[in-house]
Design an enzyme around this catalytic site. Structure first.
Site, PDB file in Angstrom:
ATOM      1  N   ALA A  27       0.804  -1.240   0.000  1.00  0.00           N
ATOM      2  CA  ALA A  27       0.000   0.000   0.000  1.00  0.00           C
ATOM      3  C   ALA A  27       0.834   1.287   0.000  1.00  0.00           C
ATOM      4  CB  ALA A  27      -1.007   0.037   1.154  1.00  0.00           C
ATOM      5  N   ALA A  28       2.140   1.183  -0.159  1.00  0.00           N
ATOM      6  CA  ALA A  28       2.958   2.405  -0.276  1.00  0.00           C
ATOM      7  C   ALA A  28       2.567   3.143  -1.559  1.00  0.00           C
ATOM      8  CB  ALA A  28       4.436   2.057  -0.283  1.00  0.00           C
ATOM      9  N   ASP A  38      -0.235   2.896  -3.131  1.00  0.00           N
ATOM     10  CA  ASP A  38      -1.614   3.390  -2.997  1.00  0.00           C
ATOM     11  C   ASP A  38      -1.648   4.676  -2.173  1.00  0.00           C
ATOM     12  OD1 ASP A  38      -2.461   1.145  -4.396  1.00  0.00           O
ATOM     13  OD2 ASP A  38      -2.666  -0.039  -2.562  1.00  0.00           O
TER      14      ASP A  38
HETATM   15  O1  RIB Z   1      -1.460  -2.298  -3.450  1.00  0.00           O
HETATM   16  C1  RIB Z   1      -1.667  -3.185  -2.393  1.00  0.00           C
HETATM   17  C2  RIB Z   1      -2.949  -3.925  -2.570  1.00  0.00           C
HETATM   18  O2  RIB Z   1      -2.854  -4.758  -3.719  1.00  0.00           O
HETATM   19  C3  RIB Z   1      -3.316  -4.874  -1.458  1.00  0.00           C
HETATM   20  O3  RIB Z   1      -4.056  -4.250  -0.437  1.00  0.00           O
HETATM   21  C4  RIB Z   1      -4.047  -6.000  -2.154  1.00  0.00           C
HETATM   22  O4  RIB Z   1      -5.386  -6.117  -1.802  1.00  0.00           O
HETATM   23  C5  RIB Z   1      -3.869  -5.748  -3.646  1.00  0.00           C
HETATM   24  O5  RIB Z   1      -4.982  -5.187  -4.201  1.00  0.00           O
END
Ligand code: RIB
Length: 305
Positions: A249-250, A252
């Site tokens: 999630a970095a 994201d």
């Molecule tokens: O970018 C990380 C995400 O990729 C995770 O939370 C997982 O669910 C996938 O979608």
């Protein structure tokens, strides 16, 4: 003016391991975590925590117990769930994640309800008053393209995180995006060239600009980022130095931060710094959505360097 995120929501099942498993090997995990994830959900949480404007999250869960628990997690993290739909006869999305002792990860996604959108995507009304719209590729390609067009028609800046990258049809997506934010692997997949230096990454970014987007940002993880714009601007940004323990999630958090900054009217360079700070802080905590930093923590990191 608001931010709309159209994307996935997954139940993340994350195991910590010393090293990534090899075929045929059974090994013990050193830790386990279950939580809210999905690139869309993580980006929606990031935008909600980091932006000053309203954030809408357009996503789908299955008609199962996981769906209820994912919705409850979104609510607990302050995300508006008014645009969340339940897809009957589908399971909620799941992601199986390995994080090794160097904090790198591998992710396998079971799309479920995320992949059940009709080809014309969500209602155009989801983008009413939208200034910045965020997309990723854990939703069907045709539905995503339709949604990107609706966002554009509403006057939004369209950001596409091309992850996970598809082996075909990427040009149709690039054509609808104002900004794309691939990581090194995705940039290699899009361009056919794996960049091995800043200059090569910059060349890749410049080449990708010719395929649609006004701006291409190549995220280089612990090496920072490079960007190139169609109008000739380009540059590189050093990373923020933090104690990284989990990189899930970095990217994201980076995207949510970028949307927040652009929605506030920051110039590109300042927006990239803000997004990088958010991405860096996400690596200092375990998990996906739960690892997204607050606005205060992000502002503090920006001020401290
Ligand atoms: O970018 C990380 C995400 O990729 C995770 O939370 C997982 O669910 C996938 O979608």
């Amino acid at each position: 003016m608001s931010i709309t995120v159209f994307g996935s929501i997954n139940l993340d099942l994350t195991v910590s391991v010393e090293q990534m498993p090899e075929p045929g090997v059974t090994s013990h995990a050193t830790g386990f975590l279950k939580g809210l994830g999905g690139k869309g959900a993580n980006q929606a949480v990031a935008a909600t925590r980091l932006a000053k404007s309203k954030v809408r999250f357009v996503a789908a869960v299955g008609a199962d117990a996981f769906g209820d628990s994912l919705k409850a997690s979104l609510v607990a993290l302050g995300v508006d769930t008014d645009d969340l739909v339940t897809m009957a006869e589908h399971d909620s999305g799941i992601a199986l994640i390995h994080v090794d002792s160097t904090s790198q990860n591998t992710i396998t996604v079971v799309g479920g309800a995320n992949m059940a959108w009709p080809s014309d995507g969500p209602d155009a009304a989801c983008f009413d008053g939208c200034k910045v719209a965020l997309f990723q590729l854990e939703t069907p390609k045709d539905a995503t393209i339709a949604a990107m067009r609706k966002a554009r028609a509403a006057g939004a800046t369209v950001i596409l995180d091309p992850a996970p990258i598809a082996s075909t049809g990427m040009d149709a997506l690039l054509a609808e995006a104002d900004i794309i934010t691939p990581n090194e692997t995705e940039a290699a997949g899009l361009s056919g060239t794996k960049p091995t230096s800043f200059n090569e990454a910059l060349e890749v970014a410049r080449a990708l600009c010719q395929r649609g987007p006004q701006t291409v940002i190549v995220k280089l993880g612990s090496k920072g980022l490079v960007y190139a714009c169609k109008d000739g601007r380009s540059g590189q940004l050093e990373p923020f130095r933090v104690n990284a323990i989990d990189t899930v999630a970095a990217g994201d958090s980076f995207n949510g931060g970028l949307a927040a900054a652009l929605a506030e009217g920051m110039e590109l360079e300042a927006a990239l710094r803000f997004a990088s700070a958010a991405g860096a802080l996400a690596t200092t905590r375990k998990g996906a959505s739960e690892a997204v930093p607050s606005r205060d923590a992000t502002d503090r990191l920006l001020l401290s360097t």
